[in-house]
Design an enzyme around this catalytic site. Structure first.
Site, PDB file in Angstrom:
ATOM      1  N   ASP A  13      -9.629  -7.253  -0.975  1.00  0.00           N
ATOM      2  CA  ASP A  13      -9.053  -5.930  -0.689  1.00  0.00           C
ATOM      3  C   ASP A  13     -10.055  -4.841  -1.057  1.00  0.00           C
ATOM      4  O   ASP A  13     -10.389  -4.660  -2.231  1.00  0.00           O
ATOM      5  CB  ASP A  13      -7.739  -5.749  -1.466  1.00  0.00           C
ATOM      6  CG  ASP A  13      -6.989  -4.478  -1.055  1.00  0.00           C
ATOM      7  OD1 ASP A  13      -7.615  -3.558  -0.497  1.00  0.00           O
ATOM      8  OD2 ASP A  13      -5.764  -4.427  -1.301  1.00  0.00           O
ATOM      9  N   HIS A  15      -6.929  -6.222   2.664  1.00  0.00           N
ATOM     10  CA  HIS A  15      -5.872  -5.265   2.287  1.00  0.00           C
ATOM     11  C   HIS A  15      -4.527  -5.617   2.918  1.00  0.00           C
ATOM     12  O   HIS A  15      -3.499  -5.122   2.483  1.00  0.00           O
ATOM     13  CB  HIS A  15      -6.317  -3.868   2.736  1.00  0.00           C
ATOM     14  CG  HIS A  15      -5.420  -2.754   2.298  1.00  0.00           C
ATOM     15  ND1 HIS A  15      -5.161  -2.468   0.973  1.00  0.00           N
ATOM     16  CD2 HIS A  15      -4.711  -1.828   3.014  1.00  0.00           C
ATOM     17  CE1 HIS A  15      -4.354  -1.408   0.888  1.00  0.00           C
ATOM     18  NE2 HIS A  15      -4.058  -1.020   2.112  1.00  0.00           N
ATOM     19  N   LEU A  26      -9.358  -5.599   6.686  1.00  0.00           N
ATOM     20  CA  LEU A  26      -9.289  -7.063   6.760  1.00  0.00           C
ATOM     21  C   LEU A  26     -10.456  -7.730   6.032  1.00  0.00           C
ATOM     22  O   LEU A  26     -11.547  -7.161   5.918  1.00  0.00           O
ATOM     23  CB  LEU A  26      -9.281  -7.497   8.228  1.00  0.00           C
ATOM     24  CG  LEU A  26      -8.098  -6.956   9.050  1.00  0.00           C
ATOM     25  CD1 LEU A  26      -8.258  -7.315  10.524  1.00  0.00           C
ATOM     26  CD2 LEU A  26      -6.774  -7.472   8.505  1.00  0.00           C
ATOM     27  N   ALA A  27     -10.203  -8.955   5.581  1.00  0.00           N
ATOM     28  CA  ALA A  27     -11.248  -9.743   4.916  1.00  0.00           C
ATOM     29  C   ALA A  27     -12.288 -10.184   5.955  1.00  0.00           C
ATOM     30  O   ALA A  27     -11.983 -10.290   7.150  1.00  0.00           O
ATOM     31  CB  ALA A  27     -10.624 -10.980   4.263  1.00  0.00           C
ATOM     32  N   SER A  74       0.832  -1.203   0.000  1.00  0.00           N
ATOM     33  CA  SER A  74       0.000   0.000   0.000  1.00  0.00           C
ATOM     34  C   SER A  74       0.869   1.257   0.000  1.00  0.00           C
ATOM     35  O   SER A  74       1.534   1.529  -0.988  1.00  0.00           O
ATOM     36  CB  SER A  74      -0.998  -0.050   1.158  1.00  0.00           C
ATOM     37  OG  SER A  74      -2.084   0.798   0.847  1.00  0.00           O
TER      38      SER A  74
END
Ligand code: MLT
Length: 273
Positions: A223, A251, A167-168, A105
């Site tokens: 993400d 992410h 987060l997923a 990122s």
């Protein structure tokens, strides 16, 4: 084995001189690991403890003002300044003067600035949950709102605002806890300087076709900040890139799915020799 090294980065037009804390693990050619906003070297802990240290010296940098690296007092953290700091680390730690650069990122934005400014120091590039484009006007406005929030409510408020997007679904609560701690530990002045640097960063989309080093693009399938479509576009624009979409990650792929992330990186390094 991991030890902390201190590297001096000289002042230049993009920022003041700084002392950088670098945690180095493993043996072999140098790999630098660049964390995201507003995090520090700890986001790479699970990756540094695994198989990758058998293949490379893994150097997790605390970018200026983050983790153990003191602030240099910059009003803004320009991606160019981060890139030049990374060059100072490469010059200090890489016997052959080159490194594999891995950036997540904001670390990916810095890695792209490094590829532009220091191509002779770049052996390979891994862009993780990141994008090449600059902030659109709405994103720039969000940076202003985040600056106001950090200044008035502190780093914990930034953590509260960011965590649901990082987060997923179904992510390990321990990962969320570690992320919250990292964000809460980051000084407000660093958060504000990061946000100004993120807001004002250059669009490096046009740079991608000119990057000669082999590249890997990694993205978590969930993400929400830098989605899969952005990663696909970067992989298509790079002349020599492979794309890996990691199942079950959002992410923060290296923290959420460290084994799959490490395998993607190891396979990439095996392929480029
Ligand atoms: C990061 O993870 O570094 C940030 O989400 C980057 C950004 O906000 O553009």
């Amino acid at each position: 084995m991991s030890d902390i090294r201190w590297i001096d980065a000289p002042a230049n037009a993009h920022g003041r001189a700084a002392r950088l804390a670098v945690r180095a693990t493993g043996a072999g050619p140098l790999t630098v690991l660049l964390h995201g906003y507003p995090l520090d070297h700890r986001m790479w802990d699970a990756v540094r403890d695994g198989q990758l240290a058998d293949h490379r010296t893994l150097a997790a940098i605390d970018l200026r003002g983050h983790g153990s690296s003191p602030s240099a007092g910059d009003d803004a953290h320009a991606m160019e300044r981060f890139a030049d700091d990374v060059a100072a680390v490469v010059d200090a730690l890489a016997p052959d003067g080159r490194a594999d650069v891995v950036g997540l990122s904001m670390g990916g934005y810095a890695a792209l600035a490094f590829a532009e400014r220091h191509p002779q120091r770049l052996r390979s590039l891994a862009l993780v949950d990141t994008r090449a484009a600059a902030d659109a006007p709405a994103a720039r406005a969000n940076r202003e709102a985040a600056i106001a929030m950090a200044t008035t409510q502190g780093a914990s408020a930034i953590a509260d605002a960011m965590l649901p997007k990082l987060l997923a679904p179904g992510a390990d609560p321990a990962v969320a806890k570690a992320l919250r701690a990292m964000i809460a530990d980051t000084p407000v002045a660093t958060i504000v300087a990061d946000l100004r640097g993120l807001r004002d960063r250059a669009d490096r989309t046009a740079l991608l076709p000119a990057i000669a080093a082999p590249a890997l693009v990694v993205v978590g399938e969930h993400d929400a900040i830098t989605p899969v479509a952005e990663a696909e576009a970067m992989a298509c624009a790079l002349p020599c890139a492979r794309l890996v979409v990691v199942p079950g990650a959002g992410h923060m792929t290296p923290m959420e799915q460290p084994a799959a992330f490490a395998e993607a990186l190891a396979a990439f390094w095996r392929a480029i020799g």
